[in-house]
Motif scaffolding. Structure first.
Motif, mmCIF file in Angstrom:
data_model
loop_
_atom_site.group_PDB
_atom_site.id
_atom_site.type_symbol
_atom_site.label_atom_id
_atom_site.label_comp_id
_atom_site.label_asym_id
_atom_site.label_seq_id
_atom_site.Cartn_x
_atom_site.Cartn_y
_atom_site.Cartn_z
ATOM 1 N N ARG A 62 0.822 -1.218 0.000
ATOM 2 C CA ARG A 62 0.000 0.000 0.000
ATOM 3 C C ARG A 62 0.850 1.259 0.000
ATOM 4 O O ARG A 62 0.339 2.377 -0.011
ATOM 5 C CB ARG A 62 -0.924 -0.002 1.215
ATOM 6 C CG ARG A 62 -0.191 -0.053 2.535
ATOM 7 C CD ARG A 62 -1.162 -0.153 3.713
ATOM 8 N NE ARG A 62 -0.482 -0.515 4.931
ATOM 9 C CZ ARG A 62 0.172 0.332 5.713
ATOM 10 N NH1 ARG A 62 0.233 1.601 5.379
ATOM 11 N NH2 ARG A 62 0.754 -0.089 6.808
ATOM 12 N N CYS A 63 2.170 1.105 0.025
ATOM 13 C CA CYS A 63 3.095 2.249 0.088
ATOM 14 C C CYS A 63 3.286 2.871 -1.286
ATOM 15 O O CYS A 63 3.239 2.185 -2.298
ATOM 16 C CB CYS A 63 4.444 1.803 0.640
ATOM 17 S SG CYS A 63 4.339 1.054 2.271
ATOM 18 N N GLY A 64 3.542 4.177 -1.300
ATOM 19 C CA GLY A 64 3.789 4.893 -2.543
ATOM 20 C C GLY A 64 5.054 5.721 -2.460
ATOM 21 O O GLY A 64 5.365 6.288 -1.409
ATOM 22 N N VAL A 65 5.774 5.800 -3.567
ATOM 23 C CA VAL A 65 7.003 6.592 -3.658
ATOM 24 C C VAL A 65 6.694 7.825 -4.493
ATOM 25 O O VAL A 65 6.075 7.722 -5.559
ATOM 26 C CB VAL A 65 8.136 5.787 -4.319
ATOM 27 C CG1 VAL A 65 9.403 6.626 -4.429
ATOM 28 C CG2 VAL A 65 8.398 4.503 -3.554
ATOM 29 N N PHE A 66 7.132 8.970 -4.024
ATOM 30 C CA PHE A 66 6.890 10.226 -4.721
ATOM 31 C C PHE A 66 8.200 10.972 -4.896
ATOM 32 O O PHE A 66 9.042 10.982 -4.000
ATOM 33 C CB PHE A 66 5.884 11.085 -3.944
ATOM 34 C CG PHE A 66 4.562 10.408 -3.772
ATOM 35 C CD1 PHE A 66 3.594 10.488 -4.764
ATOM 36 C CD2 PHE A 66 4.303 9.644 -2.645
ATOM 37 C CE1 PHE A 66 2.388 9.828 -4.626
ATOM 38 C CE2 PHE A 66 3.092 8.986 -2.496
ATOM 39 C CZ PHE A 66 2.127 9.074 -3.485
ATOM 40 N N ILE A 67 8.357 11.581 -6.070
ATOM 41 C CA ILE A 67 9.554 12.358 -6.349
ATOM 42 C C ILE A 67 9.219 13.843 -6.281
ATOM 43 O O ILE A 67 8.129 14.212 -5.870
ATOM 44 C CB ILE A 67 10.167 11.952 -7.703
ATOM 45 C CG1 ILE A 67 9.148 12.085 -8.828
ATOM 46 C CG2 ILE A 67 10.717 10.534 -7.632
ATOM 47 C CD1 ILE A 67 9.714 11.870 -10.213
#
Length: 191
Positions: A62-67
């Motif tokens: 459920r984790c998200g990576v954002f730049i």
């Protein structure tokens, strides 16, 4: 003698509305809007390496990576920043910003290092969700970090050559090394 013009603070809602239409990015600092500088190749490679490492670890979760195009809202500081990389594992559904990252990475450059080490660190550490703050140097192979166990005090450190650092971001546990951040980044000496 002429009077100086008073600069009135901007409301967060007005900032978000303006930012959605602006061709350049701005950070928001307690009512003030500040334009952001661009980044060079090393900076971009390092940020992409961090985001790639976190994305590999978070696939299927459920984790998200954002730049750097996603804002981070820090209510306690009345601020919006654009971290270079952040990992969010809590429900955080606002489409314009996130407010509960567990890991934040800033890539240091000579023009931003002081802000990343002081202003942003003071703001970021108010986030209850944050477990790790990493400062990755773009001029030499050096990573500083602050880690916090759930509800505990912050512990500073420096990532050494051949060391593996484990970052906690429940439900994830992510092992990182200097090589993970500096892959394909040429011309850097050890810090």
């Amino acid at each position: 003698m002429p009077l100086a013009a008073e600069i009135l603070p901007v409301a967060p809602e007005d900032y978000l509305r303006h930012e959605a239409e602006s061709p350049i990015k701005h950070e928001y600092l307690d009512g003030r809007i500040v334009a952001m500088a661009g980044a060079g190749e090393r900076h971009n490679r390092i940020a992409l390496n961090a985001a790639f490492r976190f994305r590999l670890a978070s696939r299927g979760t459920r984790c998200g990576v954002f730049i750097s195009d996603m804002k981070l809202r820090i209510e306690a500081a009345n601020a919006f920043y654009y971290p270079d990389v952040m990992l969010v594992c809590e429900t955080d559904t606002h489409p314009q910003y996130k407010s509960s990252p567990c890991i934040v990475v800033e890539v240091l450059s000579p023009s931003t290092a002081a802000i990343d080490r002081r202003e942003k660190w003071l703001a970021y550490r108010t986030l209850p969700s944050l477990h790790a703050y990493l400062l990755v140097d773009s001029e030499q192979r050096a990573v500083e970090y602050w880690l916090r166990e759930a509800g505990g005090p912050w512990r500073p450190g420096t990532l050494e050559e051949d060391e593996v650092l484990t970052l906690s971001c429940p439900p994830l546990s992510i092992a990182v090394s200097l090589d993970d951040f500096y892959e394909d980044v040429a011309g850097l000496e050890a810090g």
